[in-house]
Every structure is written in C-alpha cells, then in structure tokens.
Scaffold this motif. Structure first.
Motif, short mmCIF file in Angstrom:
data_model
loop_
_atom_site.label_atom_id
_atom_site.label_comp_id
_atom_site.label_asym_id
_atom_site.label_seq_id
_atom_site.Cartn_x
_atom_site.Cartn_y
_atom_site.Cartn_z
N SER A 1 0.23 -7.67 3.46
CA SER A 1 0.29 -6.92 2.32
C SER A 1 -0.85 -7.18 1.45
O SER A 1 -1.36 -6.32 0.69
N CYS B 1 1.89 -1.78 -5.96
CA CYS B 1 0.60 -1.41 -5.36
C CYS B 1 -0.64 -1.97 -6.03
O CYS B 1 -0.36 -2.50 -7.25
N THR C 1 3.21 2.74 1.65
CA THR C 1 2.01 2.99 2.49
C THR C 1 2.45 2.06 3.68
O THR C 1 3.28 1.35 3.71
N PHE D 1 -1.63 -5.22 -2.18
CA PHE D 1 -0.19 -4.96 -2.43
C PHE D 1 0.51 -6.42 -2.81
O PHE D 1 0.42 -7.35 -1.81
N CYS E 1 6.07 0.77 -3.41
CA CYS E 1 5.74 0.24 -4.78
C CYS E 1 6.91 0.45 -5.89
O CYS E 1 7.45 1.74 -5.67
#
Lengths: 164, 164
Positions: free
Chosen positions: A136, B154, B121, A141, B114
């Motif tokens: 991530s 994110c 994603t 992220f 997110c």
DNA sequence: TGAAAGTTGTTATACTATAACATAACAACC
DNA sequence: GGTTGTTATGTTATAGTATAACAACTTTCA
C-alpha cells in the motif's frame, strides 16, 4: 494430511472453549470498564457455540428459542459491543460473525474459510500484514484496517473424497 | 504528497476511461463467446462511470432515470455476467461493485479503499498473494480465492487538512 | 436522591439479494 | 423459412441483512 492437533477436529468439549472465551471476555471488559451484560454475554456464547460464522438473525432465532422476546436491534447492538471490544470479528464476505481467537490486543485478523465445512481459522501472520502495508505504502496509501478473507479447503477437508 | 500522475486526480476526460473499458470488454467477450448485450454494456459503463464502487440499486436507479423499466434481478444478472468474465469486481465490505482495472486474466485483486474520498485503487501485488498463500499453506490450508480490502487514506486525501 | 450516561425495548423501514416462473431474442440446423 | 434448443430478459414476490428513531428502563456516581 489433517493436523490432528487441530482443535476443530479433535474431539473436545466445546463448552470449555465457550467458557474460556467468556472468562477472557469478562476479564477484558473489567479492565476497561466495558459492561459485559447478560445479553452481551449470551450473544458471545452463541457466537462461540457455533463452529461456523453465525449470522445476526440466526442468533436472534436462538435467543427467541430460549424465551427471549426481542428484535434485531438488540442483537446488532450486542454484536457492535463485542466487535468494539475486539471479542468477535465480522466476516464481510459472509455477513456473519465469529469469535476472536485472541481477543484483547488490537488487530484485524486474517480468515481462512473452508468452502466445504465452512469453518473459519483465524491467522495473524505479521508477514501478511507487512506485505500489505508495504505494498500500500508503495503507492502512497496509508492503510489503517485490513479485511482479509481467504477461501479454500482446510487440511481436514482436503483429505476427504471429493464427493463427500 | 499526492501523486500527480495518478489518473484519479489528474484532470482527465473520464468518458475516455469508460470507452476504453467497454472496448476492452468487447474484445474479451468476443474472444470467449460471451455476449456483451446492450444492457450488460450499459451496466459496465455505469460501474466505470462512478469514481467509487457503486451499489446494485444505484445502478438500477440510474437505469430507470434513462427510461429503463426493470427490476433488481436484471441488474444482478448483468453484474453476475460481468463478474464471471472478470470485467468488474465486487467489494465485499461495501456491497458494491467496481471496474476491473486489468480485465481478462484470472485474478483476485487487492483493493485500497480511501475512507475519505471512497475511491478504490486496485493493486495486484504478487508479493501479497504469495505471503497469503504461503501463510495459509503453513497450516495446511489450500487457498483458492482471496478477498483483500484495505481501508486507509489515499495519498491525495492524506495531503488535505483533516477537517476537510 | 437525582441527574447523566448507558442499556434495552419497540416499531417501522431501508437496503441488499435471490427464487420462481413467464416471455422474448438469438443461433443453428434441417 | 420454420423449428428447436439455448440464452437472455421481464415480472412478481419474497428472503436476508441492517439501521433509524424514539421510549423506557438501569446503572453510576456526585
């Protein structure tokens, strides 16, 4: 080859597991002034009493069969309390709940769900969490919570004939 | 620091993304004699048209606002077709659907969701899959399908003030 | 004791998904 | 071209999962 030390398939008095889980939950709730009321305790027992993840409405049915005369919100509230205190987990892909096998510490488990017997084993492999956090982070992220639910065959069911 | 090359936050004509996704889907369906009918195509477009995972009933509403006069099963059937052909993914923890960013090959993606902007994603990091397969195997579990849904912030939303 | 906080009861309803059966569209073959 | 088997869609009803909103009760603690 099935792991014969696996508690799930070893003949054992499951009532003991339930009692142990409740005892542990009581200890944890005392520690942090969470009130493990009779209803919440009963719901915890029912979750632990099932060898498979159990749905909210199944819990409700069982409570009713014991003379309880309540409605869905009561069950969902109890589940919410138990989730908040890390005593159970929700399995997203099943809309069902399962006992946490090592409550107390903050964690999001990794669940292995057998497609045949529907038992769930909780893993907490730091290597998995790390791989995910790392992956991530590589795209910027910041992960805070992981839902990891793996389908497949447990060792016990792999050993069985396919048509059983 | 937000990645300014990130398509999601770069000003772009999203209609192009949709068109590309449909073109790719058409190609894949032709290859394997899957029939990407008008309805299925329209559902795929709606899934791609949303920058967030979209629910079945939202899709239904949108179809209805276009004059379509149908019922839930129609939408669920289209979604099932698209799932079967690897053109979209279902996000279990949201009961919602999102376009697959590289359809065609068999895979179960890893999703970064997110908590703030709700964009998703899709990652497909072999290291993560490997860690999970390995960890499962260590207790004799044969994994066939992975549900991996990661919550967090994110890069774009991390850079924003907290109260926005 | 009495106020505040926490818990449970109760009713209604929202949201998600599928069963079951009817009809229509399509493809392939004679 | 009609027939037939297959796939896709329409339609109605219902199952399954979850929460909003407000009332009543309990516990805690000042």
């Amino acid at each position: 080859m099935p792991d014969i030390t696996d508690q799930r398939f070893t003949p054992h008095d499951h009532r003991r597991c339930i009692k142990a889980a409740v005892a542990e939950a009581t200890r944890i709730c005392n520690e942090r002034n969470g009130r493990l009321t009779e209803q919440r305790k009963r719901v915890l027992e029912l979750v632990w009493g099932s060898h498979q993840p159990i749905g909210a409405y199944t819990i409700l049915e069982q409570l009713r069969s014991e003379g309880f005369n309540g409605a869905p919100p009561t069950v969902y509230r109890a589940l919410e309390f138990l989730l908040d205190h890390g005593l159970i987990h929700r399995i997203e892909s099943l809309n069902a709940y399962t006992g946490c096998s090592h409550p107390g510490d903050e964690h999001t488990g990794q669940f292995l769900i057998c497609s045949r017997c529907h038992e769930v084993t909780e893993l907490d492999d730091p290597a998995v969490s790390r791989a995910i956090t790392h992956s991530s982070a590589s795209i910027g992220f910041a992960a805070t919570h992981q839902v990891i639910e793996i389908r497949g065959l447990c060792s016990h069911c792999q050993a069985l004939p396919h048509d059983q």
